[in-house]
Design a protein around this motif. Structure first.
Motif, short mmCIF file in Angstrom:
data_model
loop_
_atom_site.label_atom_id
_atom_site.label_comp_id
_atom_site.label_asym_id
_atom_site.label_seq_id
_atom_site.Cartn_x
_atom_site.Cartn_y
_atom_site.Cartn_z
N GLN A 175 0.85 -1.19 0.00
CA GLN A 175 0.00 0.00 0.00
C GLN A 175 0.89 1.24 0.00
N SER A 176 0.47 2.24 -0.70
CA SER A 176 1.29 3.46 -0.72
C SER A 176 1.02 4.27 0.55
N GLU A 177 2.05 4.95 0.98
CA GLU A 177 1.87 5.82 2.13
C GLU A 177 2.14 7.24 1.67
N ALA A 178 1.11 7.84 1.12
CA ALA A 178 1.28 9.16 0.53
C ALA A 178 1.53 10.19 1.61
N GLY A 179 2.53 11.02 1.38
CA GLY A 179 2.88 12.05 2.35
C GLY A 179 2.48 13.43 1.85
N ALA A 180 3.41 14.37 2.02
CA ALA A 180 3.11 15.75 1.63
C ALA A 180 3.17 15.90 0.11
N VAL A 181 2.49 16.93 -0.38
CA VAL A 181 2.52 17.21 -1.82
C VAL A 181 3.92 17.68 -2.21
N LYS A 182 4.53 16.97 -3.17
CA LYS A 182 5.88 17.36 -3.59
C LYS A 182 5.83 18.15 -4.89
N LEU A 183 4.92 17.74 -5.78
CA LEU A 183 4.81 18.43 -7.07
C LEU A 183 3.36 18.81 -7.26
N SER A 184 3.15 20.10 -7.47
CA SER A 184 1.77 20.55 -7.64
C SER A 184 1.68 21.36 -8.93
N VAL A 185 0.79 20.92 -9.80
CA VAL A 185 0.61 21.59 -11.09
C VAL A 185 -0.77 22.23 -11.11
N LYS A 186 -0.82 23.53 -11.41
CA LYS A 186 -2.12 24.21 -11.43
C LYS A 186 -2.33 24.93 -12.76
N ASN A 187 -3.43 24.60 -13.42
CA ASN A 187 -3.86 25.30 -14.64
C ASN A 187 -2.75 25.43 -15.68
N LEU A 188 -2.03 24.36 -15.89
CA LEU A 188 -0.91 24.43 -16.83
C LEU A 188 -1.43 24.33 -18.28
N THR A 189 -0.99 25.28 -19.10
CA THR A 189 -1.35 25.25 -20.51
C THR A 189 -0.06 25.31 -21.33
N VAL A 190 0.04 24.42 -22.32
CA VAL A 190 1.25 24.33 -23.13
C VAL A 190 0.85 24.26 -24.60
N LYS A 191 1.55 25.02 -25.42
CA LYS A 191 1.33 24.92 -26.86
C LYS A 191 2.53 24.28 -27.51
N ASP A 192 2.30 23.62 -28.65
CA ASP A 192 3.44 23.05 -29.37
C ASP A 192 4.02 24.08 -30.32
N SER A 193 5.03 23.66 -31.08
CA SER A 193 5.76 24.64 -31.90
C SER A 193 4.88 25.24 -33.00
N ARG A 194 3.77 24.57 -33.35
CA ARG A 194 2.90 25.13 -34.38
C ARG A 194 1.89 26.09 -33.77
N GLY A 195 1.89 26.19 -32.42
CA GLY A 195 0.94 27.07 -31.76
C GLY A 195 -0.37 26.39 -31.40
N VAL A 196 -0.43 25.07 -31.58
CA VAL A 196 -1.65 24.35 -31.22
C VAL A 196 -1.59 24.03 -29.72
N THR A 197 -2.69 24.26 -29.00
CA THR A 197 -2.72 23.99 -27.57
C THR A 197 -2.71 22.48 -27.36
N MET A 198 -1.68 22.00 -26.71
CA MET A 198 -1.56 20.55 -26.50
C MET A 198 -1.91 20.16 -25.07
N VAL A 199 -1.61 21.04 -24.13
CA VAL A 199 -1.99 20.81 -22.74
C VAL A 199 -2.90 21.96 -22.36
N ASP A 200 -4.10 21.61 -21.92
CA ASP A 200 -5.13 22.62 -21.77
C ASP A 200 -5.58 22.70 -20.32
N ASN A 201 -5.01 23.64 -19.58
CA ASN A 201 -5.49 23.92 -18.24
C ASN A 201 -5.48 22.68 -17.34
N VAL A 202 -4.34 22.06 -17.24
CA VAL A 202 -4.24 20.81 -16.49
C VAL A 202 -3.77 21.08 -15.05
#
Lengths: 323, 510
Positions: B250-277
């Motif tokens: 069983q996992s024993e989850a502790g404190a939050v180490k990595l937190s991602v909020k509302n991440l948006t990423v576009k690729d080199s053509r300008g197309v949104t590939m990651v949308d508010n994650v």
């Protein structure tokens, strides 16, 4: 009237000095438009000059000299093609190698064949391309203004000079009005588009290099058989590199190339004319400064005045099929 | 069934050791739209390149209109009436539309008559198919949708009866894609045969008549579109690989180490590939991101590891913000305890021409342990490499060997050893076992679970559903750049498959 005559003289030598640059520049235009960088213009001109002067001296014929110059120069262009198209080698390295081979082999062969310290025998009349006097040139020579312009600037050049300037509209026509030109421009921009259209990229680029070889051959012949009465070692003296600068300056366009070469030719002519004589305001200028001017000018103009010079996009990159 | 326009029989194609196509059989009926789905690298594009004469098959037969043909160059394909719209357009950017259309299909040595003919022909095509485009426009000034139209026109101008489209909607907005589909339907009504390659199942369901599924170079199934479901296709695409389930507590989850909020990423053509994650990864747990390849997972990884600049969003590492939209670079992230095993070990993870020992410190070569003054401390590096080789069972155990000479699994272990041995707080792993043999898979999984048990936060992105299910304590599913669902490790394959196909997502949107 003295100033007018001086100007006519400078312009006349501008034309003469521009011709090898123009031929080499148009030669470079064919290969670079097809996506093959050619730093070996210098070397191909040099072997052309040597082969032309040698053959003309041996066979006593200017035409055989010209033919040999073109043949040898094309052979060197094909070597560049074999290295950079067939074997996808680095185009700069191949070009530099050609320059070295040309500089070395012309001296060695010249000495071995003619024993004149790397020179070829001085060409006799009939072994050189003579100036063509246009009809009526002598008759109107004394008419003010028009006379000298016609007699000095337009008439009285060798056939190769007229050939060089005729190549400007011809090259434009080939590039923009023929199938070969369309495909050649395309292969320099996006060879994959040419390949998927069912056209051989390699054969197209080889043909462009053959055009390059022909023109550098004529340029070489002009140097050793028109401007000079024989081959002298290293007689290209960096003209191949100035031609490359002119090509960039001209943004790879034929008409621009003519003006760029005329400008560089003019600077050269002016530097000879002004050698030793003081300029107004600045005084005496060292000859080296004037000789450096074409390069300095290229850098300055490219940096800020003529806008971005965008080379053919596939230039310098060997074509490899992939996806 | 109508007569077959194209038949492929027993097609094989290898690139070096990689078998891109194995024993492919395919039949496409005349006047239909046939879809070919599969993940990136499944061999779809290779197969179509063979049909278009761009590559030659190692073995197998191609029949067009029932007759066996040999297609050795694109010219042969064009002559047989096969046209292709490539994923990366084969257009000359600074040419006009007309110049691009006639390139390679000129009438004679001069252009004048070709241009006149192309102009009138374009008008006809425009009338018949509604394919409007300004013939004198320069390609690079046209939007991608129109550029693609030029590609289609190019094929039609050459008299194509069979049109292959390779990932045609990858660069299009949804509205442009809908327009493209209308055009394709119209072409079909006029009797053209269309082969559509894609990894987007929505498109398959929307416009194809029949669909074939490819996976790892083989053709795994062909279905009539009306009789199949998105779920079935997703399962066929992803496949079920026999995988040893690694024992884990069983996992024993502790404190939050990595937190991602509302991440948006576009690729080199300008197309949104990651949308508010948004998501969190805690210490002591493995979070798996599932999804069909191409739904933004790669871009997400690249952004978090500092390789690709994000457009917006906040990311916290150990409670402190990192600026992924601006200056953050992979080196800084490493210094702050984020290690990254990239998806593409050949191009991003390793320098294949280097020796093993050099790769085993790459990126950490500025670390004092490996330096002696301004120089590399070769002794320390070799000792370190040997230690890693032993600990990770890298074979052959020769730190001086060129990295290219290791097998895929051992190369992956070199990267893993490098990143894990830095004792990072957060480990991000892309495709941990892509191209890795079964024995190494088990080893890699065990190491990842060991990391978790040491209290590290582990984020795993994989297109192997089994792998995600076997490793993860929580599973996030990405579709079209969004996280469309979160499930526990006991989620069923079918349930995840539907999420991956975007079914629930679409229903929710409609």
């Amino acid at each position: 009237m003295d100033i007018f005559n001086a100007i006519i003289q400078v312009l006349d030598s501008t034309i003469r000095l521009s011709v090898p640059l123009l031929l080499a520049c148009l030669a470079g235009l064919y290969s670079e438009r097809a996506g093959i960088f050619d730093i070996g213009l210098e070397g191909k001109m040099l072997v052309g000059a040597f082969a032309g002067a040698s053959a003309a001296a041996v066979f006593h014929s200017a035409l055989i000299g010209l033919g040999t110059a073109v043949l040898i120069s094309v052979a060197f262009a094909l070597v560049h093609g074999f290295a950079s198209i067939t074997h996808r080698g680095n185009q700069i390295v191949s070009g530099v190698a050609i320059n070295f081979i040309a500089a070395g082999s012309t001296i060695i062969l010249g000495q071995a064949w003619f024993q004149q310290g790397g020179r070829t025998p001085a060409l006799q009349p009939g072994e050189r391309f003579e100036a063509i006097i246009w009809p009526g040139a002598d008759a109107i020579r004394d008419v003010p203004i028009i006379g000298p312009i016609y007699a000095e600037l337009i008439s009285g050049h060798s056939i190769l000079v007229y050939f060089a300037f005729a190549m400007v509209p011809f090259t434009w026509w080939v590039l923009f009005r023929t199938r070969f030109g369309l495909r050649m421009r395309a292969v320099g921009e996006n060879p994959a588009a040419v390949d998927t259209a069912g056209i051989s990229v390699a054969w197209l680029r080889y043909r462009a290099l053959i055009c390059t070889g022909i023109l550098t051959g004529v340029a070489g012949a002009y140097l050793s058989m028109v401007q000079n009465g024989g081959f002298v070692k290293d007689m290209t003296a960096g003209k191949g590199y100035i031609a490359l600068a002119a090509l960039i300056f001209a943004k790879w366009k034929p008409v621009n190339a003519m003006f760029a070469c005329l400008l560089f030719g003019f600077l050269d002519a002016a530097s000879i004319r002004l050698q030793g004589s003081p300029l107004p305001l600045v005084g005496k200028v060292p000859a080296q400064f004037m000789q450096a001017l074409p390069y300095v000018l290229t850098v300055i103009l490219l940096a800020g005045f003529i806008g971005k010079a965008i080379p053919p996009r596939a230039g310098g990159v060997p074509y490899v099929k992939e996806r | 069934m109508a007569q077959a326009a194209i038949e492929l029989v027993g097609i094989n194609k290898s690139f070096g050791a990689v078998r891109a196509n194995r024993d492919i059989n395919l039949e496409v009926a005349r006047g239909t739209i046939h879809g070919i789905v599969g993940e990136n690298g499944a061999g779809k594009s290779t197969l179509m390149s063979i049909l278009y004469g761009f590559y030659q098959a190692d073995s197998g037969e191609i029949r067009v209109g029932g007759k066996p043909v040999s297609i050795n160059t694109s010219n042969d394909a064009i002559a047989l009436g096969i046209g292709m719209v490539h994923q990366h357009f084969m257009l000359v950017d600074n040419f006009t539309v007309l110049e691009n259309i006639i390139l390679g299909a000129e009438n004679d040595a001069l252009l004048k008559s070709s241009i006149a003919k192309a102009r009138s022909e374009l008008e006809r095509l425009e009338r018949e198919y509604g394919l409007e485009v300004d013939p004198d426009a320069v390609i690079e000034e046209l939007p991608v949708g129109l550029q693609q139209r030029v590609e289609i026109l190019k094929a039609l101008y050459r008299g194509a009866e069979i049109l292959i489209l390779d990932e045609p909607t990858g660069v299009l907005t949804p509205a442009e894609a809908d327009h493209l589909f209308r055009i394709l339907k119209q072409l079909k009504d006029q009797g053209k045969t269309i082969v559509l390659i894609t990894h987007k199942l929505r498109e398959i369901m929307a416009i194809t008549d029949t669909v074939s599924v490819m996976r790892q170079g083989t053709m795994v199934a062909t279905r009539v579109t009306k009789e199949t479901t998105v779920g079935e296709l997703a399962e066929l695409m992803v496949g079920r690989r026999v995988l040893l389930r690694v024992e884990k507590g069983q996992s024993e989850a502790g404190a939050v180490k990595l937190s991602v909020k509302n991440l948006t990423v576009k690729d080199s053509r300008g197309v949104t590939m990651v949308d508010n994650v948004s998501f969190d990864v805690r210490g002591g747990e493995i979070v798996g991101i599932a999804g069909v390849a191409g739904n933004g997972q790669s871009e997400l990884l690249e952004a978090i590891s500092g390789i690709r600049q994000a457009v917006s969003g906040e990311v916290m590492l150990d409670g402190k913000p990192i600026d992924l939209t601006g200056k953050a670079d992979p080196g800084e992230l490493r210094d702050r305890g984020l290690a990254h095993v990239p998806e593409d070990r050949h191009h991003v993870g390793l320098v294949l021409a280097f020796e093993e020992n050099e790769n085993s410190i790459l990126g950490y070569h500025d670390d004092e342990r490996y330096l002696k003054g301004p120089f590399l401390n070769i002794d320390a590096i070799m000792a370190d490499a040997k230690e890693k080789i032993e600990k990770y069972d890298i074979r052959p155990a020769n730190p001086r060997l060129k990295t290219a000479n290791f097998s895929g699994g051992n190369q992956q272990k070199i990267v893993l050893a490098r990143e894990m041995e830095q004792d990072p707080g957060v480990l991000i792993v892309g495709q941990p076992t892509r191209g890795v043999d079964v024995g190494a898979i088990e080893f890699i999984h065990k190491r990842l679970i060991a990391m978790r048990d040491q209290g590290k936060a582990v984020l795993v992105v994989s297109v192997e559903l089994d792998e995600i299910r076997s490793l993860s304590d929580r599973i996030l599913v990405m579709f079209a750049g969004r996280v469309v669902g979160e499930r526990g490790p006991d989620a069923t394959e079918g349930e995840l498959g539907l999420l991956m196909a975007g079914v629930e997502h679409q229903e929710a949107a409609e």
